[in-house]
Design a protein around this motif. Structure first.
Motif, mmCIF file in Angstrom:
data_model
loop_
_atom_site.group_PDB
_atom_site.id
_atom_site.type_symbol
_atom_site.label_atom_id
_atom_site.label_comp_id
_atom_site.label_asym_id
_atom_site.label_seq_id
_atom_site.Cartn_x
_atom_site.Cartn_y
_atom_site.Cartn_z
ATOM 1 N N UNK A 1 0.851 -1.190 0.000
ATOM 2 C CA UNK A 1 0.000 0.000 0.000
ATOM 3 C C UNK A 1 0.884 1.237 0.000
ATOM 4 N N UNK A 2 0.503 2.230 -0.788
ATOM 5 C CA UNK A 2 1.226 3.500 -0.761
ATOM 6 C C UNK A 2 0.258 4.641 -1.056
ATOM 7 N N UNK A 3 0.429 5.715 -0.293
ATOM 8 C CA UNK A 3 -0.341 6.938 -0.509
ATOM 9 C C UNK A 3 0.629 8.092 -0.645
ATOM 10 N N UNK A 4 0.455 8.894 -1.700
ATOM 11 C CA UNK A 4 1.269 10.084 -1.903
ATOM 12 C C UNK A 4 0.355 11.288 -1.768
ATOM 13 N N UNK B 1 7.012 15.508 1.568
ATOM 14 C CA UNK B 1 7.286 14.421 2.507
ATOM 15 C C UNK B 1 6.061 13.647 2.916
ATOM 16 N N UNK B 2 4.924 13.932 2.325
ATOM 17 C CA UNK B 2 3.673 13.296 2.737
ATOM 18 C C UNK B 2 3.451 12.000 1.966
ATOM 19 N N UNK C 1 7.658 8.757 -8.568
ATOM 20 C CA UNK C 1 8.556 9.886 -8.740
ATOM 21 C C UNK C 1 7.667 11.094 -8.449
ATOM 22 N N UNK C 2 7.278 11.227 -7.191
ATOM 23 C CA UNK C 2 6.277 12.213 -6.748
ATOM 24 C C UNK C 2 4.949 12.016 -7.454
#
Length: 138
Positions: free
Chosen positions: A87-90, A95-96, A118-119
């Motif tokens: 799981x990943x949340x950007x 830095x969030x 990449x952001x």
């Protein structure tokens, strides 16, 4: 208006079925209608025989939201039942970033690719990796 995120999850097909079941049960127990089943509103979906990669773009993703909480608690449920996930949340700030994963015993023969960023998420890269794994099985 408000704070927005991009979210990606990758898990086995069996894990996705478990997550779907968990979300439906949660909504039923809490008397929430199907509108809160965020699994019906995914922006990105890619499936192989063994895995599914999915997510949302530019979504308000707060764990206390009625649509988000069942998914996040479902990931914890997957861990308790030994299913693998990534799981990943950007978020909007540099830095969030939230990331969590679990390598479960029920999926030990399945290689789950990490979401690449990449952001922003590089969905096409993950699709290629998933398809490459699929081709190697043949």
């Amino acid at each position: 208006m408000g704070y927005r995120s991009d979210v990606r999850i990758i898990l086995s097909i069996d894990g996705f079925n478990e997550l779907s079941k968990h979300v439906k049960e949660y909504l039923k127990l809490n008397k929430l209608n199907d509108h809160y089943n965020y699994l019906k509103y995914m922006d990105v979906v890619h499936r192989t025989k063994d895995a599914i990669y999915f997510g949302w773009n530019d979504i308000k993703w707060y764990e206390t939201y009625d649509g988000v909480f069942p998914i996040m608690s479902g990931l914890k449920n997957l861990q308790e039942n030994q299913y693998s996930y990534r799981y990943m949340r950007i978020g909007e700030g540099y830095g969030d970033v939230d990331e969590c994963f679990f390598d479960g015993k029920n999926d030990e023969n399945i290689d789950l690719e990490y979401p690449s960023m990449i952001r922003r998420f590089d969905d096409k890269y993950v699709f290629r990796c998933m398809n490459r794994s699929k081709e190697q099985e043949r």
